[in-house]
Design a protein around this motif. Structure first.
Motif, PDB file in Angstrom:
ATOM      1  N   ALA A 188      -1.206  -0.479  -2.626  1.00  0.00           N
ATOM      2  CA  ALA A 188      -0.148  -1.057  -1.795  1.00  0.00           C
ATOM      3  C   ALA A 188       0.999  -1.604  -2.637  1.00  0.00           C
ATOM      4  O   ALA A 188       2.164  -1.572  -2.217  1.00  0.00           O
ATOM      5  CB  ALA A 188      -0.731  -2.169  -0.923  1.00  0.00           C
ATOM      6  N   HIS A 189       0.682  -2.108  -3.817  1.00  0.00           N
ATOM      7  CA  HIS A 189       1.685  -2.765  -4.658  1.00  0.00           C
ATOM      8  C   HIS A 189       2.834  -1.825  -5.034  1.00  0.00           C
ATOM      9  O   HIS A 189       3.997  -2.242  -5.063  1.00  0.00           O
ATOM     10  CB  HIS A 189       1.006  -3.306  -5.922  1.00  0.00           C
ATOM     11  N   GLU A 190       2.490  -0.566  -5.295  1.00  0.00           N
ATOM     12  CA  GLU A 190       3.549   0.387  -5.673  1.00  0.00           C
ATOM     13  C   GLU A 190       4.518   0.612  -4.520  1.00  0.00           C
ATOM     14  O   GLU A 190       5.725   0.746  -4.738  1.00  0.00           O
ATOM     15  CB  GLU A 190       2.929   1.716  -6.117  1.00  0.00           C
ATOM     16  N   LEU A 191       4.013   0.658  -3.300  1.00  0.00           N
ATOM     17  CA  LEU A 191       4.901   0.789  -2.140  1.00  0.00           C
ATOM     18  C   LEU A 191       5.702  -0.484  -1.930  1.00  0.00           C
ATOM     19  O   LEU A 191       6.873  -0.432  -1.536  1.00  0.00           O
ATOM     20  CB  LEU A 191       4.084   1.114  -0.887  1.00  0.00           C
ATOM     21  N   TYR A 192       5.082  -1.615  -2.184  1.00  0.00           N
ATOM     22  CA  TYR A 192       5.789  -2.900  -2.073  1.00  0.00           C
ATOM     23  C   TYR A 192       6.982  -2.933  -3.020  1.00  0.00           C
ATOM     24  O   TYR A 192       8.082  -3.368  -2.640  1.00  0.00           O
ATOM     25  CB  TYR A 192       4.825  -4.034  -2.381  1.00  0.00           C
ATOM     26  N   LYS A 193       6.784  -2.478  -4.256  1.00  0.00           N
ATOM     27  CA  LYS A 193       7.863  -2.497  -5.244  1.00  0.00           C
ATOM     28  C   LYS A 193       9.032  -1.627  -4.816  1.00  0.00           C
ATOM     29  O   LYS A 193      10.184  -1.894  -5.164  1.00  0.00           O
ATOM     30  CB  LYS A 193       7.344  -2.037  -6.608  1.00  0.00           C
ATOM     31  N   PRO A 224       2.713  -1.819   3.105  1.00  0.00           N
ATOM     32  CA  PRO A 224       1.881  -2.414   2.047  1.00  0.00           C
ATOM     33  C   PRO A 224       1.083  -3.615   2.531  1.00  0.00           C
ATOM     34  O   PRO A 224      -0.085  -3.781   2.177  1.00  0.00           O
ATOM     35  CB  PRO A 224       2.905  -2.806   0.980  1.00  0.00           C
ATOM     36  N   ARG A 225       1.703  -4.451   3.359  1.00  0.00           N
ATOM     37  CA  ARG A 225       1.005  -5.622   3.879  1.00  0.00           C
ATOM     38  C   ARG A 225      -0.122  -5.210   4.823  1.00  0.00           C
ATOM     39  O   ARG A 225      -1.202  -5.812   4.836  1.00  0.00           O
ATOM     40  CB  ARG A 225       1.990  -6.547   4.596  1.00  0.00           C
ATOM     41  N   LEU A 226       0.108  -4.195   5.626  1.00  0.00           N
ATOM     42  CA  LEU A 226      -0.943  -3.708   6.519  1.00  0.00           C
ATOM     43  C   LEU A 226      -2.116  -3.138   5.716  1.00  0.00           C
ATOM     44  O   LEU A 226      -3.275  -3.269   6.116  1.00  0.00           O
ATOM     45  CB  LEU A 226      -0.384  -2.645   7.466  1.00  0.00           C
ATOM     46  N   MET A 227      -1.813  -2.512   4.575  1.00  0.00           N
ATOM     47  CA  MET A 227      -2.877  -1.971   3.725  1.00  0.00           C
ATOM     48  C   MET A 227      -3.754  -3.087   3.171  1.00  0.00           C
ATOM     49  O   MET A 227      -4.993  -3.025   3.238  1.00  0.00           O
ATOM     50  CB  MET A 227      -2.273  -1.147   2.588  1.00  0.00           C
ATOM     51  N   THR A 228      -3.128  -4.129   2.623  1.00  0.00           N
ATOM     52  CA  THR A 228      -3.924  -5.205   2.032  1.00  0.00           C
ATOM     53  C   THR A 228      -4.614  -6.048   3.100  1.00  0.00           C
ATOM     54  O   THR A 228      -5.696  -6.597   2.866  1.00  0.00           O
ATOM     55  CB  THR A 228      -3.064  -6.099   1.121  1.00  0.00           C
ATOM     56  N   PHE A 250       9.108  -0.489   0.664  1.00  0.00           N
ATOM     57  CA  PHE A 250       8.647   0.162   1.893  1.00  0.00           C
ATOM     58  C   PHE A 250       8.224  -0.911   2.891  1.00  0.00           C
ATOM     59  O   PHE A 250       7.372  -1.746   2.583  1.00  0.00           O
ATOM     60  CB  PHE A 250       7.477   1.093   1.584  1.00  0.00           C
ATOM     61  N   PRO A 251       8.782  -0.937   4.084  1.00  0.00           N
ATOM     62  CA  PRO A 251       8.550  -2.056   5.000  1.00  0.00           C
ATOM     63  C   PRO A 251       7.159  -2.074   5.634  1.00  0.00           C
ATOM     64  O   PRO A 251       6.657  -1.037   6.053  1.00  0.00           O
ATOM     65  CB  PRO A 251       9.624  -1.866   6.075  1.00  0.00           C
ATOM     66  N   LEU A 252       6.555  -3.232   5.660  1.00  0.00           N
ATOM     67  CA  LEU A 252       5.361  -3.567   6.437  1.00  0.00           C
ATOM     68  C   LEU A 252       4.083  -2.848   6.009  1.00  0.00           C
ATOM     69  O   LEU A 252       3.004  -3.447   5.983  1.00  0.00           O
ATOM     70  CB  LEU A 252       5.622  -3.299   7.938  1.00  0.00           C
ATOM     71  N   VAL A 301     -11.093 -10.743   1.014  1.00  0.00           N
ATOM     72  CA  VAL A 301     -10.171 -10.986  -0.097  1.00  0.00           C
ATOM     73  C   VAL A 301      -8.741 -10.768   0.381  1.00  0.00           C
ATOM     74  O   VAL A 301      -8.404  -9.699   0.879  1.00  0.00           O
ATOM     75  CB  VAL A 301     -10.463 -10.044  -1.282  1.00  0.00           C
ATOM     76  N   ASP A 302      -7.905 -11.786   0.225  1.00  0.00           N
ATOM     77  CA  ASP A 302      -6.526 -11.728   0.690  1.00  0.00           C
ATOM     78  C   ASP A 302      -5.591 -11.672  -0.521  1.00  0.00           C
ATOM     79  O   ASP A 302      -5.263 -12.709  -1.111  1.00  0.00           O
ATOM     80  CB  ASP A 302      -6.222 -12.956   1.551  1.00  0.00           C
ATOM     81  N   ILE A 303      -5.171 -10.469  -0.910  1.00  0.00           N
ATOM     82  CA  ILE A 303      -4.228 -10.292  -2.009  1.00  0.00           C
ATOM     83  C   ILE A 303      -2.911  -9.797  -1.429  1.00  0.00           C
ATOM     84  O   ILE A 303      -2.848  -8.706  -0.860  1.00  0.00           O
ATOM     85  CB  ILE A 303      -4.725  -9.276  -3.060  1.00  0.00           C
ATOM     86  N   ASN A 304      -1.872 -10.588  -1.565  1.00  0.00           N
ATOM     87  CA  ASN A 304      -0.567 -10.128  -1.096  1.00  0.00           C
ATOM     88  C   ASN A 304      -0.106  -8.975  -1.977  1.00  0.00           C
ATOM     89  O   ASN A 304      -0.250  -9.030  -3.210  1.00  0.00           O
ATOM     90  CB  ASN A 304       0.438 -11.279  -1.160  1.00  0.00           C
ATOM     91  N   PRO A 305       0.450  -7.905  -1.403  1.00  0.00           N
ATOM     92  CA  PRO A 305       0.850  -6.743  -2.211  1.00  0.00           C
ATOM     93  C   PRO A 305       1.950  -7.047  -3.213  1.00  0.00           C
ATOM     94  O   PRO A 305       2.191  -6.258  -4.134  1.00  0.00           O
ATOM     95  CB  PRO A 305       1.319  -5.730  -1.160  1.00  0.00           C
TER      96      PRO A 305
END
Length: 263
Positions: A125-130, A137-141, A133-135, A150-154
């Protein structure tokens, strides 16, 4: 009951006309296929890259509302990052195998460790976050969060050979920075000192330098808080200030022994 009136009221209160939950479902299916493409020996890489591209196109349709559709250009860039992501994830799996005496094989780590799964989805997800890409990456994590606890923000930045043991209850905020060879146990929080919308573009989560161990339920808060390399933060410790390299921080419980009243 006036059914027509109820329907009209429900429609009136639906204030998010673009809240299309197909995006959530499509993201979860995309995430599953992506994970299997990287790890499952029976999943064909060549075929699945085409499938993933088609799935990604659906995500673009649902998540990108810009008429110029800049998101369509991201797929080629994203695919190019997958080999390096897989390389990092293999290092993460090796770190878990080497650090956890309960791990019996590398296969067990990939298939049975919730910490590894959470790290894997975060890195994907982090690569899309960088890329902005909207929303999605957050939906993935959040999908991984729901399955692992485990709650890791992208948006977090995490280095090589990352190890999460037991996993449940770990929280890593959006602006947290974690360097290489860090070990984290259940219940650890890397959070902000306080919540305020004005801090949206401010670093509000801590920095963890290399070779640090954070034991269960340690809480480390604040964007200016840095845990120096080779440090050990003990269970239940509460940190809001930086500690230098090679430190040991521990919580000392207060023990009171109840004595019986003797007449």
């Amino acid at each position: 009951m006036d059914k027509e009136k109820i329907i009209a009221e429900l429609k009136r209160h639906k204030k998010q006309p673009y809240l299309d939950y197909r995006l959530k479902q499509e993201t979860e299916e995309f995430t599953n296929i992506l994970f299997y493409t990287l790890f499952d020996v029976n999943t064909p890489v060549e075929k699945n890259l085409d499938v993933l591209e088609q799935r990604f196109s659906k995500l673009v349709d649902l998540a990108c509302w810009d008429l110029n559709r800049p998101c369509t250009k991201l797929w080629g860039n994203y695919v190019a990052t997958l080999p390096s992501i897989l390389e990092k994830l293999n290092l993460d799996a090796e770190a878990i195998l080497n650090c956890d005496p309960a791990s019996l094989s590398i296969q067990e780590v990939y298939m049975a460790y919730p910490g590894f799964y959470a790290i894997a989805i975060y890195r994907l997800a982090h690569e899309l976050y960088k890329e902005g890409f909207p929303l999605v990456p957050r939906l993935m994590t959040e999908y991984a969060h729901r399955q692992t606890g485990v709650d890791i923000n992208p948006g977090a930045q995490i280095g090589k050979s990352f190890f999460i043991d037991h996993a449940t209850g770990v929280v890593i905020g959006e602006t947290a920075v974690i360097h290489d060879h860090v070990k984290v146990y259940q219940g650890v929080t890397l959070g902000a000192l306080y919540v305020d919308k004005k801090l949206q573009r401010i670093k509000r989560h801590p920095t963890i330098m290399s070779n640090v161990t954070l034991y269960a339920n340690a809480t480390i808060l604040g964007g200016d808080t840095v845990v120096g390399e080779n440090s050990v933060i003990g269970g239940n410790a509460w940190l809001t200030k930086s500690v230098p390299a090679n430190s040991t921080v521990f919580h000392t419980p207060e023990i009171k022994i109840k004595t019986a009243n003797v007449p």
